[in-house]
Design a protein around this motif. Structure first.
Motif, PDB file in Angstrom:
ATOM      1  N   ILE A  44      61.746 -88.978   1.816  1.00  0.00           N
ATOM      2  CA  ILE A  44      61.272 -87.868   1.152  1.00  0.00           C
ATOM      3  C   ILE A  44      62.275 -87.326   0.236  1.00  0.00           C
ATOM      4  N   ILE A  45      61.734 -87.449  -1.105  1.00  0.00           N
ATOM      5  CA  ILE A  45      62.685 -86.709  -2.169  1.00  0.00           C
ATOM      6  C   ILE A  45      62.831 -85.223  -1.898  1.00  0.00           C
ATOM      7  N   THR A  57      61.420 -82.150 -10.899  1.00  0.00           N
ATOM      8  CA  THR A  57      60.725 -83.406 -11.654  1.00  0.00           C
ATOM      9  C   THR A  57      61.884 -84.176 -11.979  1.00  0.00           C
ATOM     10  N   ILE A  58      61.677 -85.505 -11.904  1.00  0.00           N
ATOM     11  CA  ILE A  58      62.491 -86.450 -12.358  1.00  0.00           C
ATOM     12  C   ILE A  58      62.024 -86.849 -13.589  1.00  0.00           C
ATOM     13  N   MET A  78      64.634 -92.564  -7.916  1.00  0.00           N
ATOM     14  CA  MET A  78      63.409 -92.837  -6.973  1.00  0.00           C
ATOM     15  C   MET A  78      63.971 -93.575  -6.025  1.00  0.00           C
ATOM     16  N   LEU A  79      64.340 -94.815  -6.191  1.00  0.00           N
ATOM     17  CA  LEU A  79      64.838 -95.699  -5.660  1.00  0.00           C
ATOM     18  C   LEU A  79      66.080 -95.380  -4.807  1.00  0.00           C
ATOM     19  N   HIS A 111      57.740 -83.672  -7.778  1.00  0.00           N
ATOM     20  CA  HIS A 111      57.726 -84.039  -6.432  1.00  0.00           C
ATOM     21  C   HIS A 111      57.826 -82.435  -5.939  1.00  0.00           C
ATOM     22  N   ASP A 112      57.433 -82.321  -4.461  1.00  0.00           N
ATOM     23  CA  ASP A 112      57.258 -80.930  -3.876  1.00  0.00           C
ATOM     24  C   ASP A 112      57.405 -81.215  -2.397  1.00  0.00           C
TER      25      ASP A 112
END
Length: 144
Positions: free
Chosen positions: A91-92, A97-98, A109-110, A138-139
């Motif tokens: 989970i990010i 935002t990336i 992300m990786l 992402h949220d």
């Protein structure tokens, strides 16, 4: 001739071969590619196992078992989702935002993925053939 599907451990080493009586692969970009296997009596693929699936064109990729069942005749069936689904396991954190080049976004992300018991990550960034800009929102603030 099509190679037999193979069950892999977390470090992507072969554990055993499967002998499906039926197999289908639905190769897509969005949503993720899926596959299904019907296995003979005495064989099974358990929830969460990694399976490399092959078609007449070679490897169709590494998939993860997302559901497994058995019939009264002893046949087993397994539904699989493309292995990239493992990125959803990490989970990010937070909301945000990336952004950046596609390579920068994928690298970030990786960086959140879970490392295997052997100390390696399941996914690594290869070459990215474009410098296009990308953004990923992402949220995870509403998760327990």
């Amino acid at each position: 001739m099509t190679r037999l599907a193979r069950v892999l451990d977390g470090d992507m080493r072969e554990l055993r071969r499967l002998h499906p009586t039926q197999q289908s692969v639905d190769d897509r970009v969005t949503p993720l590619s899926t596959a299904s296997l019907t296995l003979p009596d005495g064989e099974h693929a358990a929830f969460g196992e990694w399976v490399e699936v092959f078609t007449q064109n070679g490897s169709a990729g590494v998939y993860r078992v997302v559901s497994a069942s058995e019939t009264y005749t002893g046949e087993a069936s397994a539904e699989l989702e493309h292995g990239i689904c493992a990125l959803g396991d990490a989970i990010i954190p937070g909301k945000g935002t990336i952004s950046g080049t596609l390579s920068q976004v994928l690298y970030a992300m990786l960086g959140y993925q879970v490392v295997t018991a052997g100390g390696s990550a399941l996914w690594a960034l290869g070459s990215v053939e474009t410098n296009a800009q990308a953004s990923f929102e992402h949220d995870s603030t509403n998760l327990l």
